[in-house]
Design a protein around this motif. Sequence first.
Motif, PDB file in Angstrom:
ATOM      1  N   GLY A 198      29.676 -18.765  13.235  1.00 20.17           N
ATOM      2  CA  GLY A 198      28.881 -18.638  12.027  1.00 20.17           C
ATOM      3  C   GLY A 198      29.072 -17.280  11.391  1.00 20.17           C
ATOM      4  O   GLY A 198      29.956 -16.504  11.772  1.00 20.17           O
ATOM      5  N   CYS A 199      28.243 -16.983  10.414  1.00 19.45           N
ATOM      6  CA  CYS A 199      28.224 -15.664   9.790  1.00 19.45           C
ATOM      7  C   CYS A 199      27.326 -14.778  10.641  1.00 19.45           C
ATOM      8  O   CYS A 199      26.103 -14.836  10.549  1.00 19.45           O
ATOM      9  CB  CYS A 199      27.699 -15.776   8.356  1.00 19.45           C
ATOM     10  N   MET A 200      27.940 -13.975  11.506  1.00 17.97           N
ATOM     11  CA  MET A 200      27.186 -13.197  12.480  1.00 17.97           C
ATOM     12  C   MET A 200      26.512 -11.987  11.832  1.00 17.97           C
ATOM     13  O   MET A 200      27.092 -11.318  10.977  1.00 17.97           O
ATOM     14  CB  MET A 200      28.104 -12.732  13.613  1.00 17.97           C
ATOM     15  N   LYS A 201      25.290 -11.717  12.269  1.00 23.27           N
ATOM     16  CA  LYS A 201      24.540 -10.580  11.748  1.00 23.27           C
ATOM     17  C   LYS A 201      23.598 -10.074  12.832  1.00 23.27           C
ATOM     18  O   LYS A 201      23.440 -10.696  13.892  1.00 23.27           O
ATOM     19  CB  LYS A 201      23.734 -10.994  10.521  1.00 23.27           C
ATOM     20  N   SER A 202      22.962  -8.938  12.546  1.00 22.98           N
ATOM     21  CA  SER A 202      21.962  -8.375  13.450  1.00 22.98           C
ATOM     22  C   SER A 202      20.930  -7.667  12.581  1.00 22.98           C
ATOM     23  O   SER A 202      21.066  -6.492  12.250  1.00 22.98           O
ATOM     24  CB  SER A 202      22.610  -7.390  14.432  1.00 22.98           C
ATOM     25  N   GLY A 203      19.895  -8.401  12.202  1.00 23.76           N
ATOM     26  CA  GLY A 203      18.922  -7.866  11.266  1.00 23.76           C
ATOM     27  C   GLY A 203      17.724  -7.211  11.918  1.00 23.76           C
ATOM     28  O   GLY A 203      17.606  -7.142  13.146  1.00 23.76           O
ATOM     29  N   GLU A 204      16.819  -6.772  11.091  1.00 27.61           N
ATOM     30  CA  GLU A 204      15.620  -6.086  11.535  1.00 27.61           C
ATOM     31  C   GLU A 204      14.607  -7.075  12.098  1.00 27.61           C
ATOM     32  O   GLU A 204      14.457  -8.189  11.606  1.00 27.61           O
ATOM     33  CB  GLU A 204      14.987  -5.326  10.370  1.00 27.61           C
ATOM     34  N   VAL A 205      13.892  -6.635  13.126  1.00 24.54           N
ATOM     35  CA  VAL A 205      12.803  -7.425  13.699  1.00 24.54           C
ATOM     36  C   VAL A 205      11.501  -6.947  13.054  1.00 24.54           C
ATOM     37  O   VAL A 205      11.140  -5.773  13.166  1.00 24.54           O
ATOM     38  CB  VAL A 205      12.729  -7.262  15.226  1.00 24.54           C
ATOM     39  N   PHE A 206      10.797  -7.863  12.403  1.00 25.14           N
ATOM     40  CA  PHE A 206       9.568  -7.493  11.706  1.00 25.14           C
ATOM     41  C   PHE A 206       8.362  -7.720  12.626  1.00 25.14           C
ATOM     42  O   PHE A 206       8.153  -8.821  13.137  1.00 25.14           O
ATOM     43  CB  PHE A 206       9.417  -8.310  10.423  1.00 25.14           C
ATOM     44  N   SER A 207       7.565  -6.675  12.780  1.00 25.52           N
ATOM     45  CA  SER A 207       6.463  -6.714  13.736  1.00 25.52           C
ATOM     46  C   SER A 207       5.087  -6.843  13.097  1.00 25.52           C
ATOM     47  O   SER A 207       4.089  -6.946  13.815  1.00 25.52           O
ATOM     48  CB  SER A 207       6.492  -5.442  14.598  1.00 25.52           C
ATOM     49  N   GLU A 208       5.016  -6.855  11.784  1.00 24.57           N
ATOM     50  CA  GLU A 208       3.727  -6.964  11.102  1.00 24.57           C
ATOM     51  C   GLU A 208       3.485  -8.400  10.650  1.00 24.57           C
ATOM     52  O   GLU A 208       4.333  -8.995   9.984  1.00 24.57           O
ATOM     53  CB  GLU A 208       3.688  -6.027   9.900  1.00 24.57           C
ATOM     54  N   PRO A 209       2.326  -8.983  10.986  1.00 27.26           N
ATOM     55  CA  PRO A 209       2.039 -10.376  10.611  1.00 27.26           C
ATOM     56  C   PRO A 209       2.103 -10.635   9.110  1.00 27.26           C
ATOM     57  O   PRO A 209       2.362 -11.766   8.696  1.00 27.26           O
ATOM     58  CB  PRO A 209       0.624 -10.595  11.153  1.00 27.26           C
ATOM     59  N   SER A 210       1.888  -9.617   8.308  1.00 26.83           N
ATOM     60  CA  SER A 210       1.908  -9.801   6.857  1.00 26.83           C
ATOM     61  C   SER A 210       3.323  -9.916   6.294  1.00 26.83           C
ATOM     62  O   SER A 210       3.502 -10.324   5.147  1.00 26.83           O
ATOM     63  CB  SER A 210       1.191  -8.631   6.174  1.00 26.83           C
ATOM     64  N   GLN A 211       4.321  -9.578   7.086  1.00 25.54           N
ATOM     65  CA  GLN A 211       5.704  -9.607   6.608  1.00 25.54           C
ATOM     66  C   GLN A 211       6.264 -11.020   6.657  1.00 25.54           C
ATOM     67  O   GLN A 211       5.908 -11.835   7.521  1.00 25.54           O
ATOM     68  CB  GLN A 211       6.566  -8.662   7.448  1.00 25.54           C
ATOM     69  N   LYS A 212       7.162 -11.320   5.717  1.00 24.24           N
ATOM     70  CA  LYS A 212       7.687 -12.674   5.566  1.00 24.24           C
ATOM     71  C   LYS A 212       8.385 -13.171   6.825  1.00 24.24           C
ATOM     72  O   LYS A 212       8.201 -14.316   7.235  1.00 24.24           O
ATOM     73  CB  LYS A 212       8.644 -12.729   4.373  1.00 24.24           C
ATOM     74  N   TRP A 213       9.213 -12.337   7.429  1.00 24.22           N
ATOM     75  CA  TRP A 213      10.000 -12.757   8.586  1.00 24.22           C
ATOM     76  C   TRP A 213       9.394 -12.243   9.888  1.00 24.22           C
ATOM     77  O   TRP A 213      10.094 -11.862  10.811  1.00 24.22           O
ATOM     78  CB  TRP A 213      11.446 -12.258   8.443  1.00 24.22           C
ATOM     79  N   TYR A 214       8.093 -12.273   9.954  1.00 22.94           N
ATOM     80  CA  TYR A 214       7.368 -11.776  11.131  1.00 22.94           C
ATOM     81  C   TYR A 214       7.800 -12.494  12.403  1.00 22.94           C
ATOM     82  O   TYR A 214       7.936 -13.721  12.434  1.00 22.94           O
ATOM     83  CB  TYR A 214       5.862 -11.961  10.906  1.00 22.94           C
ATOM     84  N   GLU A 215       7.997 -11.701  13.451  1.00 20.97           N
ATOM     85  CA  GLU A 215       8.375 -12.219  14.764  1.00 20.97           C
ATOM     86  C   GLU A 215       7.275 -11.879  15.769  1.00 20.97           C
ATOM     87  O   GLU A 215       7.108 -10.711  16.148  1.00 20.97           O
ATOM     88  CB  GLU A 215       9.703 -11.619  15.225  1.00 20.97           C
ATOM     89  N   PRO A 216       6.456 -12.866  16.192  1.00 22.93           N
ATOM     90  CA  PRO A 216       5.371 -12.588  17.153  1.00 22.93           C
ATOM     91  C   PRO A 216       5.851 -11.934  18.443  1.00 22.93           C
ATOM     92  O   PRO A 216       5.119 -11.148  19.052  1.00 22.93           O
ATOM     93  CB  PRO A 216       4.777 -13.975  17.414  1.00 22.93           C
ATOM     94  N   ASP A 217       7.063 -12.239  18.869  1.00 19.10           N
ATOM     95  CA  ASP A 217       7.600 -11.648  20.094  1.00 19.10           C
ATOM     96  C   ASP A 217       8.482 -10.444  19.796  1.00 19.10           C
ATOM     97  O   ASP A 217       9.465 -10.186  20.505  1.00 19.10           O
ATOM     98  CB  ASP A 217       8.400 -12.702  20.870  1.00 19.10           C
ATOM     99  N   TRP A 218       8.140  -9.691  18.765  1.00 14.97           N
ATOM    100  CA  TRP A 218       8.959  -8.551  18.340  1.00 14.97           C
ATOM    101  C   TRP A 218       9.189  -7.543  19.471  1.00 14.97           C
ATOM    102  O   TRP A 218      10.255  -6.930  19.559  1.00 14.97           O
ATOM    103  CB  TRP A 218       8.289  -7.848  17.156  1.00 14.97           C
ATOM    104  N   TRP A 219       8.198  -7.383  20.343  1.00 13.86           N
ATOM    105  CA  TRP A 219       8.276  -6.361  21.387  1.00 13.86           C
ATOM    106  C   TRP A 219       9.373  -6.649  22.406  1.00 13.86           C
ATOM    107  O   TRP A 219       9.819  -5.753  23.131  1.00 13.86           O
ATOM    108  CB  TRP A 219       6.925  -6.244  22.094  1.00 13.86           C
ATOM    109  N   LYS A 220       9.832  -7.888  22.462  1.00 12.25           N
ATOM    110  CA  LYS A 220      10.878  -8.243  23.426  1.00 12.25           C
ATOM    111  C   LYS A 220      12.259  -7.737  23.011  1.00 12.25           C
ATOM    112  O   LYS A 220      13.193  -7.764  23.819  1.00 12.25           O
ATOM    113  CB  LYS A 220      10.938  -9.761  23.598  1.00 12.25           C
ATOM    114  N   PHE A 221      12.379  -7.293  21.779  1.00 11.31           N
ATOM    115  CA  PHE A 221      13.699  -6.909  21.279  1.00 11.31           C
ATOM    116  C   PHE A 221      13.930  -5.399  21.317  1.00 11.31           C
ATOM    117  O   PHE A 221      14.851  -4.892  20.685  1.00 11.31           O
ATOM    118  CB  PHE A 221      13.876  -7.447  19.857  1.00 11.31           C
ATOM    119  N   GLY A 222      13.129  -4.695  22.070  1.00  9.42           N
ATOM    120  CA  GLY A 222      13.377  -3.274  22.297  1.00  9.42           C
ATOM    121  C   GLY A 222      12.750  -2.378  21.244  1.00  9.42           C
ATOM    122  O   GLY A 222      12.245  -2.824  20.215  1.00  9.42           O
ATOM    123  N   ASN A 223      12.838  -1.072  21.514  1.00  9.79           N
ATOM    124  CA  ASN A 223      12.230  -0.096  20.622  1.00  9.79           C
ATOM    125  C   ASN A 223      12.942   0.000  19.282  1.00  9.79           C
ATOM    126  O   ASN A 223      12.357   0.424  18.291  1.00  9.79           O
ATOM    127  CB  ASN A 223      12.217   1.275  21.295  1.00  9.79           C
TER     128      ASN A 223
END
Length: 342
Positions: free
Chosen positions: A246-271
């Motif tokens: 596919g089209c490989m990428k590595s984007g930002e992990v969003f940790s705030e619930p108000s953000q569109k692409w919020y990830e509840p498990d954000w803490w698992k992806f490191g500092n």
Amino acid sequence: MQSRGSSNRLSGLVLRSRLSALMFSMFATIASVYVAGRLWQDAQNRVYLIKELDRVSGQGQSAISVDDTLKIINCREQLKKLYALEMELAAARQEGFVSKYVSERNGTHSKKRLLAVIGIATGFGRKNNRDAIRRAWMRTGAALKKLEDEKGIFVRFVIGRSANRGDSFDRDIDNENRQTNDFIILDNHVEAPEDVSKKAKLFFVQAANSWDAEFYAKVNDDVYVNIDALGLMLSTHLDKPRVYMGCMKSGEVFSEPSQKWYEPDWWKFGNGKSYFRHAYGEIYVISRALAQFISINRSILRTYAHDDVTVGSWFIGLDVKHIHEEKFCCSSGSSGAICAAV
């Protein structure tokens, strides 16, 4: 007084009698050794099996009959032979002794392995998108069947069920499907924005179990695909047993619930709050072996907020060939792209 002839005959009889006794003693000795050897071997097998049963079961005492011993030995030998055959079959497949398009008997009909099964993820209220795709590249009716028969590409919309089972949303999809016959309906999935990853997993499971194909692809219902170019590209990767493309990428992990692409498990992806490399969700492709892996391990595969991140996470620890393909970067507008986002 005995004659000389009588004396000779008597001596002969005595000699033959001694020889017969000697031969009988030899045969008896050999037979005794053979029987003793067999009894010793059976005893050794019994002791070994009892020890094995004790080790596995953790019990201090166990008893096993000679008949059971022989049955277990026979089963063990059969398992060894089966394992050897499986290894030989796997080696033969690795060496290319299985055709790329394996013909299989299905009742009285013979069918070829498909090149690709493409699932277009769609939802309720998106009929306009589906109609646009049908007009642009998916094909309908006889043309859709011809695409399967001639190019080996099976394309269907993928959708789940309403939370209120049997309501107007479900009825609309059922009515549309009766007219077009181009849906994969996931009856055990409830359509919800937060469950797109579970939907992707169920699609790969159902697709792998229902259709034998070289590749399985997920596409969004706002993406247009050049189906001929896609088929040609996939054909160049038939020699790769475990491929993720596919089209490989590595984007930002969003940790705030108000953000569109919020990830509840954000803490698992490191500092660093950055995702690992994964194929962008507009379109990505996996090979048959990976689809089967998902199907077999579906109950323990973790899902995250986004389906593309989820699918990519499943392959991080596997021996999988990741392929970054610019032609799958639908939003970039690059020349030669096989897809376009609208």
